[in-house]
Write a protein that holds these residues in place. Structure first.
Motif, PDB file in Angstrom:
ATOM      1  N   THR A  91       1.603  -3.908   2.458  1.00 18.99           N
ATOM      2  CA  THR A  91       2.212  -4.923   3.324  1.00 18.99           C
ATOM      3  C   THR A  91       2.218  -4.475   4.784  1.00 18.99           C
ATOM      4  OG1 THR A  91       4.395  -4.050   2.745  1.00 18.99           O
ATOM      5  CG2 THR A  91       3.623  -6.006   1.538  1.00 18.99           C
ATOM      6  N   ALA A  92       2.293  -3.177   5.021  1.00 19.37           N
ATOM      7  CA  ALA A  92       2.229  -2.675   6.400  1.00 19.37           C
ATOM      8  C   ALA A  92       0.833  -2.885   6.971  1.00 19.37           C
ATOM      9  CB  ALA A  92       2.614  -1.199   6.450  1.00 19.37           C
ATOM     10  N   ILE A  93      -0.171  -2.756   6.125  1.00 20.93           N
ATOM     11  CA  ILE A  93      -1.542  -3.014   6.563  1.00 20.93           C
ATOM     12  C   ILE A  93      -1.706  -4.502   6.854  1.00 20.93           C
ATOM     13  CG2 ILE A  93      -3.978  -2.937   5.891  1.00 20.93           C
ATOM     14  CD1 ILE A  93      -3.228  -0.445   4.217  1.00 20.93           C
ATOM     15  N   GLY A  94      -1.154  -5.341   6.002  1.00 19.09           N
ATOM     16  CA  GLY A  94      -1.200  -6.782   6.239  1.00 19.09           C
ATOM     17  C   GLY A  94      -0.532  -7.152   7.549  1.00 19.09           C
ATOM     18  N   ALA A  95       0.610  -6.536   7.821  1.00 17.18           N
ATOM     19  CA  ALA A  95       1.317  -6.794   9.076  1.00 17.18           C
ATOM     20  C   ALA A  95       0.455  -6.377  10.268  1.00 17.18           C
ATOM     21  CB  ALA A  95       2.649  -6.061   9.097  1.00 17.18           C
ATOM     22  N   ALA A  96      -0.189  -5.228  10.157  1.00 19.67           N
ATOM     23  CA  ALA A  96      -1.060  -4.753  11.246  1.00 19.67           C
ATOM     24  C   ALA A  96      -2.230  -5.700  11.450  1.00 19.67           C
ATOM     25  CB  ALA A  96      -1.566  -3.343  10.933  1.00 19.67           C
ATOM     26  N   GLN A  97      -2.753  -6.231  10.366  1.00 18.43           N
ATOM     27  CA  GLN A  97      -3.897  -7.139  10.450  1.00 18.43           C
ATOM     28  C   GLN A  97      -3.575  -8.386  11.267  1.00 18.43           C
ATOM     29  OE1 GLN A  97      -7.023  -7.038   9.347  1.00 18.43           O
ATOM     30  NE2 GLN A  97      -6.998  -5.200   8.135  1.00 18.43           N
ATOM     31  N   VAL A  98      -2.336  -8.855  11.162  1.00 21.30           N
ATOM     32  CA  VAL A  98      -1.964 -10.080  11.878  1.00 21.30           C
ATOM     33  C   VAL A  98      -1.142  -9.797  13.128  1.00 21.30           C
ATOM     34  CG1 VAL A  98      -2.120 -11.545   9.836  1.00 21.30           C
ATOM     35  CG2 VAL A  98       0.071 -10.499  10.417  1.00 21.30           C
ATOM     36  N   GLY A  99      -0.961  -8.509  13.446  1.00 26.42           N
ATOM     37  CA  GLY A  99      -0.248  -8.138  14.668  1.00 26.42           C
ATOM     38  C   GLY A  99       1.246  -8.387  14.616  1.00 26.42           C
ATOM     39  N   MET A 100       1.845  -8.189  13.454  1.00 30.84           N
ATOM     40  CA  MET A 100       3.283  -8.408  13.299  1.00 30.84           C
ATOM     41  C   MET A 100       3.994  -7.102  12.968  1.00 30.84           C
ATOM     42  SD  MET A 100       3.704 -11.675  10.808  1.00 30.84           S
ATOM     43  CE  MET A 100       4.280 -13.178  11.536  1.00 30.84           C
ATOM     44  N   ASP A 101       5.254  -7.042  13.324  1.00 29.99           N
ATOM     45  CA  ASP A 101       6.138  -5.983  12.865  1.00 29.99           C
ATOM     46  C   ASP A 101       6.240  -6.104  11.332  1.00 29.99           C
ATOM     47  OD1 ASP A 101       9.312  -5.770  12.084  1.00 29.99           O
ATOM     48  OD2 ASP A 101       8.609  -4.119  13.365  1.00 29.99           O
ATOM     49  N   HIS A 102       6.326  -4.980  10.633  1.00 31.93           N
ATOM     50  CA  HIS A 102       6.349  -4.987   9.175  1.00 31.93           C
ATOM     51  C   HIS A 102       7.507  -5.812   8.619  1.00 31.93           C
ATOM     52  CE1 HIS A 102       6.766  -2.832   5.122  1.00 31.93           C
ATOM     53  NE2 HIS A 102       5.701  -3.598   5.041  1.00 31.93           N
ATOM     54  N   ASP A 103       8.713  -5.631   9.153  1.00 29.48           N
ATOM     55  CA  ASP A 103       9.864  -6.382   8.652  1.00 29.48           C
ATOM     56  C   ASP A 103       9.676  -7.889   8.860  1.00 29.48           C
ATOM     57  OD1 ASP A 103      11.179  -4.119   7.726  1.00 29.48           O
ATOM     58  OD2 ASP A 103      12.258  -3.830   9.617  1.00 29.48           O
ATOM     59  N   PHE A 105       6.821  -9.446   9.091  1.00 21.77           N
ATOM     60  CA  PHE A 105       5.772  -9.851   8.152  1.00 21.77           C
ATOM     61  C   PHE A 105       6.359 -10.103   6.764  1.00 21.77           C
ATOM     62  CE2 PHE A 105       2.559  -8.785   4.958  1.00 21.77           C
ATOM     63  CZ  PHE A 105       1.497  -9.586   5.347  1.00 21.77           C
ATOM     64  N   LEU A 106       7.190  -9.178   6.301  1.00 29.26           N
ATOM     65  CA  LEU A 106       7.805  -9.348   4.986  1.00 29.26           C
ATOM     66  C   LEU A 106       8.610 -10.630   4.909  1.00 29.26           C
ATOM     67  CD1 LEU A 106       9.011  -5.710   4.222  1.00 29.26           C
ATOM     68  CD2 LEU A 106       7.089  -6.924   3.174  1.00 29.26           C
ATOM     69  N   LYS A 107       9.373 -10.899   5.968  1.00 27.44           N
ATOM     70  CA  LYS A 107      10.238 -12.085   5.979  1.00 27.44           C
ATOM     71  C   LYS A 107       9.418 -13.368   6.108  1.00 27.44           C
ATOM     72  CE  LYS A 107      14.242 -14.092   8.214  1.00 27.44           C
ATOM     73  NZ  LYS A 107      15.264 -13.941   9.238  1.00 27.44           N
ATOM     74  N   GLU A 108       8.522 -13.422   7.094  1.00 26.35           N
ATOM     75  CA  GLU A 108       7.803 -14.662   7.376  1.00 26.35           C
ATOM     76  C   GLU A 108       6.667 -14.945   6.390  1.00 26.35           C
ATOM     77  OE1 GLU A 108       6.549 -15.094  11.422  1.00 26.35           O
ATOM     78  OE2 GLU A 108       8.531 -14.585  12.197  1.00 26.35           O
ATOM     79  N   ARG A 109       5.983 -13.924   5.973  1.00 24.12           N
ATOM     80  CA  ARG A 109       4.812 -14.150   5.118  1.00 24.12           C
ATOM     81  C   ARG A 109       5.121 -14.040   3.631  1.00 24.12           C
ATOM     82  NH1 ARG A 109      -0.164 -14.187   8.106  1.00 24.12           N
ATOM     83  NH2 ARG A 109       0.517 -14.840  10.164  1.00 24.12           N
ATOM     84  N   LEU A 110       6.111 -13.211   3.309  1.00 23.77           N
ATOM     85  CA  LEU A 110       6.390 -12.985   1.881  1.00 23.77           C
ATOM     86  C   LEU A 110       7.787 -13.453   1.466  1.00 23.77           C
ATOM     87  CD1 LEU A 110       4.793  -9.438   1.551  1.00 23.77           C
ATOM     88  CD2 LEU A 110       3.766 -11.664   1.097  1.00 23.77           C
ATOM     89  N   GLY A 111       8.595 -13.904   2.421  1.00 26.15           N
ATOM     90  CA  GLY A 111       9.930 -14.398   2.109  1.00 26.15           C
ATOM     91  C   GLY A 111      10.893 -13.336   1.623  1.00 26.15           C
ATOM     92  N   LYS A 112      10.674 -12.093   2.050  1.00 27.36           N
ATOM     93  CA  LYS A 112      11.541 -10.984   1.589  1.00 27.36           C
ATOM     94  C   LYS A 112      12.437 -10.503   2.695  1.00 27.36           C
ATOM     95  CE  LYS A 112       8.335  -9.381  -1.858  1.00 27.36           C
ATOM     96  NZ  LYS A 112       7.738  -8.282  -2.512  1.00 27.36           N
TER      97      LYS A 112
END
Length: 112
Positions: A91-103, A105-112
């Motif tokens: 998920t940290a790699i996914g966040a980097a891919q879209v230029g987002m902070d990891h937290d 990314f988790l909230k907006e993309r994965l609902g966590k």
């Protein structure tokens, strides 16, 4: 027909990019062996030098800049082997891919 390379913010893994990333991907695949992971952890610079990576690729690996590694021809499935050394969650790699902070990314993309 639109050139496939013109898709905004989308790195495509075509033949040219594959050739460009050969050394990076070969390095990443080598980390599938425990003895290679140990050698990499012991002396990252010396281990990277074995693969003839260019300065930009070496810098991307050392910075764990996954988006840049993909841009430079890294195959995501191979790059995951690099992330496993640290370990870095996918998920940290996914966040980097879209230029987002990891937290975020988790909230907006994965609902966590």
């Amino acid at each position: 027909m639109t050139d496939r390379r013109e898709i905004p913010d989308t790195p495509l893994f075509d033949r040219d990019v594959n050739r460009q990333g050969y050394a990076l991907n070969k390095f990443a695949m080598s980390l599938g062996r425990p003895d290679n992971r140990a050698a990499y952890k012991a002396d990252e610079d010396a281990y990277l030098a074995r693969f003839g990576l260019g300065p930009a690729t070496t810098a991307a690996v050392k910075a764990r800049d996954y988006a840049e590694m993909v841009r430079l021809g890294g195959n995501l499935f191979f790059i995951l082997k690099i992330s496993a050394v640290d370990p870095t969650p996918i998920t940290a790699i996914g966040a980097a891919q879209v230029g987002m902070d990891h937290d975020r990314f988790l909230k907006e993309r994965l609902g966590k």
